[in-house]
Design an enzyme around this catalytic site. Structure first.
Site, mmCIF file in Angstrom:
data_model
loop_
_atom_site.group_PDB
_atom_site.id
_atom_site.type_symbol
_atom_site.label_atom_id
_atom_site.label_comp_id
_atom_site.label_asym_id
_atom_site.label_seq_id
_atom_site.Cartn_x
_atom_site.Cartn_y
_atom_site.Cartn_z
ATOM 1 N N ASP A 176 -9.965 -19.205 33.986
ATOM 2 C CA ASP A 176 -10.011 -20.384 33.120
ATOM 3 C C ASP A 176 -11.284 -21.232 33.206
ATOM 4 O OD1 ASP A 176 -7.504 -19.310 33.046
ATOM 5 O OD2 ASP A 176 -6.477 -21.073 33.813
ATOM 6 N N GLU A 412 -3.008 -17.987 46.276
ATOM 7 C CA GLU A 412 -3.540 -17.668 44.943
ATOM 8 C C GLU A 412 -5.014 -17.263 45.074
ATOM 9 O OE1 GLU A 412 -3.333 -21.089 42.429
ATOM 10 O OE2 GLU A 412 -3.535 -19.944 40.571
HETATM 11 C C1 9WN Z 1 -3.118 -21.237 32.540
HETATM 12 C C2 9WN Z 1 -0.593 -17.881 36.300
HETATM 13 C C3 9WN Z 1 -1.909 -18.209 35.623
HETATM 14 C C4 9WN Z 1 -2.886 -17.035 35.624
HETATM 15 C C5 9WN Z 1 -4.288 -17.449 35.195
HETATM 16 C C6 9WN Z 1 -4.729 -18.609 36.071
HETATM 17 C C7 9WN Z 1 -3.753 -19.763 35.930
HETATM 18 C C8 9WN Z 1 -2.868 -21.174 34.051
HETATM 19 C C9 9WN Z 1 -3.012 -22.563 34.646
HETATM 20 O O1 9WN Z 1 -2.459 -19.348 36.321
HETATM 21 O O2 9WN Z 1 -3.802 -20.227 34.588
HETATM 22 O O3 9WN Z 1 -2.797 -20.002 31.950
HETATM 23 O O4 9WN Z 1 -2.131 -23.395 34.379
HETATM 24 O O5 9WN Z 1 -3.990 -22.842 35.344
HETATM 25 O O6 9WN Z 1 -6.027 -19.000 35.742
HETATM 26 O O7 9WN Z 1 -5.173 -16.360 35.316
HETATM 27 O O8 9WN Z 1 -2.408 -16.054 34.755
HETATM 28 O O9 9WN Z 1 -0.836 -17.324 37.573
#
Ligand code: 9WN
Length: 441
Positions: A176, A412
């Protein structure tokens, strides 16, 4: 089954998936921070489940595919987990879109296409450990929806046939707040409708998460996408964030191989099989054209300003993830992976590639996609290098990832230089990739 019952790391990883399992149908990426079903997380956790519970692995993909839109897209979130996450389902308003499923609210954007890789892994493990015919039956079941997914990406996200997939939101890349997107995001300004972040209620140190300015831009883009009805033709013409994503393209290419194998098992016709290979080859050629001859890195491109995006991040090594890249290009990329920009950078806590190179001015070792080491991205390279028989670097990546998780648990991500766990603890995909690594060597 394939995972080692006696290994304490494998038991701990299985316990994370079991704890994050909701009613046997989907797996929360992390309880609290990520309570719903995320697209590429689900593909990875299905791979993790397949090391000890084939039926549960299949159900993970089945429940995700129940959220697939009629146009073929697999949405990045299927909202199944109640309140407590921003943006909530209402912000996306998928209920107003005819192509969206009527019975499960979803987001309107996508994430990297790991799903065919997951389905193929399940088929292979069913062949090895399941009932007779189980693998073939699953290939038959999943081939049609996965073909529709790849067709959506090939036709709607690469309408000009450049080989590179376009994304309309940084969340579509899965990485992101990577500095890859900084110049494109800097163009996004103007007022944003009120919202309240939920992530900082779970990860209380804001230095580990995107900034408020980033979030304002993420939300502003979401609101624009919703106003455009998520219509790709319209978005390609006028959306303010349009970039090609080399890592997403590489994953699509690698998944093309898996989809082809599923198609063969499902007795698909030869025209369909050749189309899948043509999409894959087009993606590989697109990546080759996106190489910067000066640095040897593969670059994303801002289609709004027509400028290459030059951050030095792990995505620059996307061709290694894609496979089918040979000779000098491949050797140079392997040297870059092991060299001082990534695994060989000074001061890293583990011999693993950080998400952003310490050589990049925006490197921030503890902040999300701007520097930390993520087990999930290491897995992408490990998987690809194993498949291409680059055993030595693959073995090193595996050993270092197992060492990382023995130290830091299934965080994570970890701080690139201290190795301290960051973000969510007990993240499902971190556990899943460890299970896959343990099962495969
Ligand atoms: C937005 C769930 C997700 C991953 C993404 C990571 C993070 C979300 C957030 O978490 O994104 O989609 O709210 O930050 O960047 O890669 O799929 O683990």
């Amino acid at each position: 089954m394939t995972s080692d019952r006696a290994d304490p790391l494998a038991s701990a990883a299985r316990a994370v998936l079991v704890a994050n399992d909701v009613d046997g149908s989907y797996t929360q990426p992390a309880s609290g921070l990520y309570p719903h079903q995320w697209s590429w997380d689900s593909a990875l956790v299905a791979i993790g489940w397949s090391t000890f519970d084939l039926e549960r692995a299949k159900d993970e993909l089945r429940s995700l595919l129940a959220a697939q839109w009629r146009d073929g897209r697999i949405p990045h979130i299927a909202y199944r987990g109640g309140d407590g996450y921003f943006p909530d389902a209402a912000r996306w308003d998928s209920g107003s879109i005819r192509s969206a499923p009527p019975d499960v609210p979803t987001s309107g954007i996508v994430q990297p296409a790991l799903h065919a890789l997951a389905a193929r892994t399940i088929v292979e493990r069913a062949d090895a450990h399941g009932e007779p015919g189980e693998g073939t039956a699953f290939a038959h079941e999943l081939f049609a929806p996965l073909l529709r997914w790849h067709r959506y990406l090939a036709e709607c996200r690469d309408p000009t046939g450049s080989g590179l997939l376009t994304i309309f939101h940084p969340w579509e890349s899965g990485l992101d707040n990577s500095p890859r997107w900084d110049p494109a995001l800097a163009q996004i300004d103007g007022p944003v409708q009120p919202y309240a972040r939920a992530d900082l209620g779970h990860v209380t140190d804001p230095a580990q998460r995107p900034t408020t300015i980033d979030y304002d831009r993420f939300v502003r883009l979401l609101d624009d996408l919703r106003s455009a009805g998520y219509e790709d033709a319209r978005l390609h013409a006028e959306h303010p964030f349009r970039v090609t994503d080399v890592l997403g393209t590489a994953i699509f290419a690698a998944a093309g191989d898996a989809l082809f194998a599923l198609g063969q098992r499902a007795a698909a016709d030869t025209t369909t099989l050749s189309t899948i290979l043509a999409w894959r080859d087009r993606a590989v050629r697109g990546l080759e054209r996106a190489m910067d001859p000066r640095t040897g890195l593969c670059l994303d491109h801002d289609l709004v300003t027509d400028r290459a995006l030059e951050a030095t991040t792990l995505a620059g090594l996307a061709p290694l993830v894609a496979g089918h890249v040979h000779g000098a290009l491949r050797s140079r990329q392997l040297a870059l992976l092991g060299g001082r920009l990534f695994v060989g950078a000074e001061g890293l806590a583990f011999d693993l590639p950080p998400s952003t190179s310490p050589s990049d001015a925006s490197f921030d070792p503890g902040n999300y996609w701007r520097g930390p080491i993520w087990p999930v991205t290491t897995w992408l390279f490990w998987r690809a290098l194993r498949r291409c028989h680059d055993r030595l670097p693959a073995t090193q990546l595996r050993q270092a990832t197992l060492a990382l998780t023995r130290d830091a648990g299934f965080a994570e991500y970890v701080h690139a230089t201290t190795g301290a766990p960051r973000g969510a603890r007990d993240q499902s995909w971190s556990a899943a990739v460890v299970l896959d690594m343990l099962a495969e060597e």
